[in-house]
Design a protein around this motif. Structure first.
Motif, mmCIF file in Angstrom:
data_model
loop_
_atom_site.group_PDB
_atom_site.id
_atom_site.type_symbol
_atom_site.label_atom_id
_atom_site.label_comp_id
_atom_site.label_asym_id
_atom_site.label_seq_id
_atom_site.Cartn_x
_atom_site.Cartn_y
_atom_site.Cartn_z
ATOM 1 N N LEU A 37 22.529 23.991 -3.278
ATOM 2 C CA LEU A 37 22.004 24.584 -2.034
ATOM 3 C C LEU A 37 22.114 23.580 -0.893
ATOM 4 C CD1 LEU A 37 18.827 26.440 -3.387
ATOM 5 C CD2 LEU A 37 20.945 27.496 -2.584
ATOM 6 N N ARG A 38 21.750 22.343 -1.180
ATOM 7 C CA ARG A 38 21.802 21.322 -0.111
ATOM 8 C C ARG A 38 23.237 21.098 0.360
ATOM 9 N NH1 ARG A 38 20.377 16.415 -1.892
ATOM 10 N NH2 ARG A 38 20.206 15.670 0.247
ATOM 11 N N GLU A 39 24.173 21.206 -0.577
ATOM 12 C CA GLU A 39 25.576 20.993 -0.187
ATOM 13 C C GLU A 39 26.157 22.197 0.555
ATOM 14 O OE1 GLU A 39 26.669 17.951 -3.845
ATOM 15 O OE2 GLU A 39 27.545 19.971 -3.857
ATOM 16 N N ARG A 40 25.714 23.384 0.147
ATOM 17 C CA ARG A 40 26.376 24.584 0.687
ATOM 18 C C ARG A 40 25.741 25.153 1.958
ATOM 19 N NH1 ARG A 40 27.320 28.881 -3.797
ATOM 20 N NH2 ARG A 40 27.846 30.003 -1.896
ATOM 21 N N VAL A 41 24.439 24.921 2.144
ATOM 22 C CA VAL A 41 23.806 25.471 3.358
ATOM 23 C C VAL A 41 24.188 24.552 4.527
ATOM 24 C CG1 VAL A 41 21.584 25.924 4.467
ATOM 25 C CG2 VAL A 41 21.924 26.539 2.067
ATOM 26 N N PRO A 42 24.904 25.084 5.537
ATOM 27 C CA PRO A 42 25.482 24.213 6.569
ATOM 28 C C PRO A 42 24.453 23.371 7.327
ATOM 29 C CG PRO A 42 26.271 26.483 6.795
ATOM 30 C CD PRO A 42 25.232 26.506 5.728
ATOM 31 N N ASN A 43 23.248 23.942 7.578
ATOM 32 C CA ASN A 43 22.254 23.179 8.354
ATOM 33 C C ASN A 43 21.184 22.550 7.448
ATOM 34 O OD1 ASN A 43 21.348 25.675 7.628
ATOM 35 N ND2 ASN A 43 20.822 26.388 9.704
ATOM 36 N N SER A 44 21.562 22.239 6.203
ATOM 37 C CA SER A 44 20.572 21.772 5.222
ATOM 38 C C SER A 44 19.926 20.442 5.621
ATOM 39 C CB SER A 44 21.205 21.627 3.844
ATOM 40 O OG SER A 44 22.133 20.571 3.862
ATOM 41 N N ASP A 45 20.612 19.655 6.452
ATOM 42 C CA ASP A 45 20.051 18.350 6.821
ATOM 43 C C ASP A 45 18.920 18.460 7.835
ATOM 44 O OD1 ASP A 45 21.912 19.358 8.644
ATOM 45 O OD2 ASP A 45 22.181 17.382 9.563
ATOM 46 N N LYS A 46 18.652 19.679 8.338
ATOM 47 C CA LYS A 46 17.603 19.850 9.363
ATOM 48 C C LYS A 46 16.214 20.025 8.750
ATOM 49 C CE LYS A 46 20.415 20.796 13.082
ATOM 50 N NZ LYS A 46 21.569 20.127 12.487
ATOM 51 N N VAL A 47 16.139 20.173 7.422
ATOM 52 C CA VAL A 47 14.846 20.513 6.802
ATOM 53 C C VAL A 47 14.513 19.592 5.632
ATOM 54 C CG1 VAL A 47 14.741 22.994 7.303
ATOM 55 C CG2 VAL A 47 16.062 22.188 5.347
ATOM 56 N N VAL A 48 13.239 19.671 5.268
ATOM 57 C CA VAL A 48 12.816 19.034 4.015
ATOM 58 C C VAL A 48 13.014 20.069 2.914
ATOM 59 C CG1 VAL A 48 10.833 18.131 2.733
ATOM 60 C CG2 VAL A 48 11.096 17.589 5.179
ATOM 61 N N TRP A 49 13.621 19.645 1.800
ATOM 62 C CA TRP A 49 13.794 20.547 0.657
ATOM 63 C C TRP A 49 12.632 20.331 -0.306
ATOM 64 C CZ3 TRP A 49 17.655 24.211 -0.030
ATOM 65 C CH2 TRP A 49 18.565 24.278 1.033
ATOM 66 N N SER A 50 12.047 21.450 -0.676
ATOM 67 C CA SER A 50 10.850 21.408 -1.509
ATOM 68 C C SER A 50 11.069 22.235 -2.776
ATOM 69 C CB SER A 50 9.699 22.017 -0.687
ATOM 70 O OG SER A 50 8.576 22.254 -1.501
ATOM 71 N N VAL A 51 10.283 21.957 -3.814
ATOM 72 C CA VAL A 51 10.361 22.797 -5.025
ATOM 73 C C VAL A 51 8.958 23.166 -5.491
ATOM 74 C CG1 VAL A 51 12.607 22.039 -5.848
ATOM 75 C CG2 VAL A 51 10.577 20.716 -6.465
ATOM 76 N N HIS A 52 8.904 24.291 -6.189
ATOM 77 C CA HIS A 52 7.627 24.861 -6.634
ATOM 78 C C HIS A 52 7.895 25.466 -8.013
ATOM 79 C CE1 HIS A 52 3.943 27.451 -5.770
ATOM 80 N NE2 HIS A 52 4.505 28.094 -6.773
ATOM 81 N N CYS A 53 7.512 24.750 -9.067
ATOM 82 C CA CYS A 53 7.919 25.180 -10.412
ATOM 83 C C CYS A 53 6.741 25.642 -11.247
ATOM 84 C CB CYS A 53 8.616 24.030 -11.122
ATOM 85 S SG CYS A 53 10.144 23.564 -10.293
ATOM 86 N N HIS A 54 6.951 26.744 -11.952
ATOM 87 C CA HIS A 54 5.922 27.249 -12.875
ATOM 88 C C HIS A 54 6.254 26.827 -14.297
ATOM 89 C CE1 HIS A 54 3.008 29.501 -10.467
ATOM 90 N NE2 HIS A 54 3.991 29.499 -9.577
ATOM 91 N N ASN A 55 5.220 26.912 -15.146
ATOM 92 C CA ASN A 55 5.282 26.221 -16.438
ATOM 93 C C ASN A 55 5.440 27.149 -17.639
ATOM 94 O OD1 ASN A 55 5.303 23.648 -17.538
ATOM 95 N ND2 ASN A 55 3.136 23.773 -18.139
ATOM 96 N N ASP A 56 6.014 28.324 -17.431
ATOM 97 C CA ASP A 56 6.070 29.311 -18.523
ATOM 98 C C ASP A 56 6.761 28.776 -19.779
ATOM 99 O OD1 ASP A 56 5.343 32.230 -17.038
ATOM 100 O OD2 ASP A 56 5.923 30.559 -15.778
#
Ligand code: KIV
Ligand code: ZN
Length: 512
Positions: free
Chosen positions: A187-206
């Motif tokens: 996603l970071r490589e393919r989204v053209p304006n990816s450098d403008k944001v902080v990338w975050s993750v939210h993972c569940h534990n199933d």
């Protein structure tokens, strides 16, 4: 210089969504203060549009927290976003976190929307949220099962609209660590304006992989992790804050970033959340479990005595384990009590609350020789909200039970100055006491869950009881602590009934 890893705590939003983990405003304030003390970057205090109670709690947290950003969740619609904006208004730094699902199954079955409609809603939501604050986070719900091309389109569009954080949730805990790490990199490589944001993750534990997936994402460029104290959260929970923070800190040789957290507040935070929700921490839980730093095998004990590093990769005191030491005794004064509470990170709202806690400490010191840190935590959990919620108070109780006797309890409660007695039999002494209480209070609340644990070791330990009560669609958790476990049960039951009565009164007067 290492990158900063932003810690986003959602104990009071996703964590609260665990069945039976609902929290009052006062409880949320106590947790929020502890999270701020721990230097958590972002506190998601609730979902303001979901209920007036949640709105009030987010607003109250926003009003007192200075050193962390306070965030409210909002679905991607104007009403939710306006409520979130209103709730975070008092915050020095406020964030709106808006989300909409992007996976085929969620779009088709839950939202009944086409992908194009979802894209439009996402863009509109971020545009609308930006009218209130520059700090807007967007989440494509169920990203772990979404089409990557579609995700790229949505993310590019919301970044263009001004989202400052994009959060990738593995909503159902479905992905594998390598796969999730690659998704973030992709996603970071393919989204053209990816450098403008902080990338975050939210993972569940199933599948028990929430922490592993989060860490894989960090290795692939995520710089915000969403997590909860003790891993509390929907179903099997969220990624656990303490495990992520300590993995990153302990393995600085591996990770290109670190958090600003003061880890010495981790164990007190774990205790606080466990006490408030009534969800015990399993003894073998990493970092915060009672056995996390205990060594049983002779070979291990021998090794640790010779050199701690033989079997320990972290120091217990670095995550807030104090040596369970004798802190105070029967003759300790108010100042010593207050000082020790401060050292433990326990802050009460008012002098009145300190005075009440001190009185409970004195009562306990009369019954129990040694008072440990754990006892103090239990003491403040027991009746900490009394100022707002105390309609009934336990004056006295006697109960009798034995191998050949049907248990019965005699109880006296005070209600607005007058004393009300009741006697009842029951299947056990706890049952008899609770039935007598129900008779006095004329309550029809249902007991959904009962939990008891010893606060410290030894037969003289305080017993801490948490009960979950339900009435007219509201669930509350009542707590009580005492060296007498029947009394602790009665106190927890009365605490729960007081909370229900408090909610009933607030509803009548037009509050939450
Ligand atoms: O699990 C999830 O997808 C969420 C979102 C609202 C971020 O909690
Ligand atoms: Zn979630």
């Amino acid at each position: 210089m290492k990158d900063k890893l932003i810690v986003f705590d959602t104990t009071m939003r996703d964590g609260e969504q665990s069945p039976g983990a609902s929290m009052t405003k006062e409880e949320k304030l106590r947790i929020a203060r502890q999270l701020e003390r721990m230097r958590v970057d972002v506190i998601e205090a609730g979902f303001a549009a979901s209920s007036p109670g949640d709105f009030d709690a987010v607003r109250a947290v926003a009003g007192v927290i200075k050193d962390s950003t306070v965030c409210s969740l909002a679905r991607a619609n104007d009403r939710d976003i306006s409520r979130a904006a209103e709730a975070i208004k008092p915050a020095q730094q406020g964030r709106i976190h808006t989300f909409i699902a992007t996976s085929p199954i969620h779009m088709e079955k839950k939202l009944r929307m086409t992908p194009e409609q979802v894209l439009t809603e996402a863009v509109n939501a971020v545009r609308f949220a930006r009218k209130f604050t520059d700090d807007v986070e967007f989440s494509p719900e169920d990203a772990g099962r979404s089409d990557v091309d579609f995700l790229c389109r949505v993310l590019e569009a919301v970044i263009r609209e001004g989202a400052s954080t994009v959060n990738i949730p593995d909503t159902v805990g479905y992905t594998m660590p390598e796969q999730f790490g690659s998704l973030i990199r992709n996603l970071r490589e393919r989204v053209p304006n990816s450098d403008k944001v902080v990338w975050s993750v939210h993972c569940h534990n199933d599948l028990g992989l929430a922490v592993a997936n989060s860490l894989a994402a960090v290795m692939n460029g995520a710089r915000q992790v969403e997590c909860t104290v003790n891993g509390l959260g929907e179903r099997a929970g969220n990624a656990s804050l303490e495990e992520i923070v300590m993995a990153v800190r302990t393995r600085q040789d591996v990770f290109p970033c670190d958090t600003r957290l003061d880890a010495t507040h981790i164990v007190p935070a774990s205790r606080l959340v466990s006490g408030i929700t009534g969800f015990p921490v399993q003894p073998n839980k990493a970092i915060v479990g009672a056995n996390a730093f205990a060594h049983e095998a002779g070979i291990h004990q021998d090794g640790v005595l010779k050199s701690r590093e033989t079997y320990e990769i972290m120091r217990a005191q670095d995550v807030g384990w104090s040596a369970n030491k004798l802190v105070l005794g029967k003759h300790s004064g108010r100042n010593a009590f207050k000082q020790r509470m401060k050292e433990l990170g326990i802050e009460l709202e008012s002098d009145d609350a300190y005075n009440k806690a001190f009185q409970r400490f004195k009562d306990l010191a009369d019954k129990k020789h040694e008072i440990f840190d754990e006892d103090l935590h239990a003491l403040v959990s027991d009746g900490a909200d009394a100022a707002t919620a105390e309609r009934w108070r336990l004056v006295s109780m006697q109960q009798e039970s034995g191998t050949s006797k049907r248990p019965h309890a005699k109880i006296v409660l005070s209600e607005e100055g007058s004393e009300r007695p009741a006697v009842s039999e029951g299947d056990g002494p706890v049952d008899a006491a609770c039935k007598a209480i129900s008779e006095v209070t004329k309550s029809s609340a249902k007991l959904m869950h009962y939990e008891i644990r010893a606060v410290t070791s030894g037969t003289e330990a305080m017993g801490e009881v948490a009960v979950q009560l339900s009435s007219q669609g509201r669930n509350v958790t009542g707590r009580g602590a005492s060296t007498d476990v029947i009394e602790a049960s009665a106190k927890a039951y009365i605490d729960g009934l007081n909370k229900l009565a408090h909610i009933g009164r607030s509803r009548k007067s037009g509050g939450s």
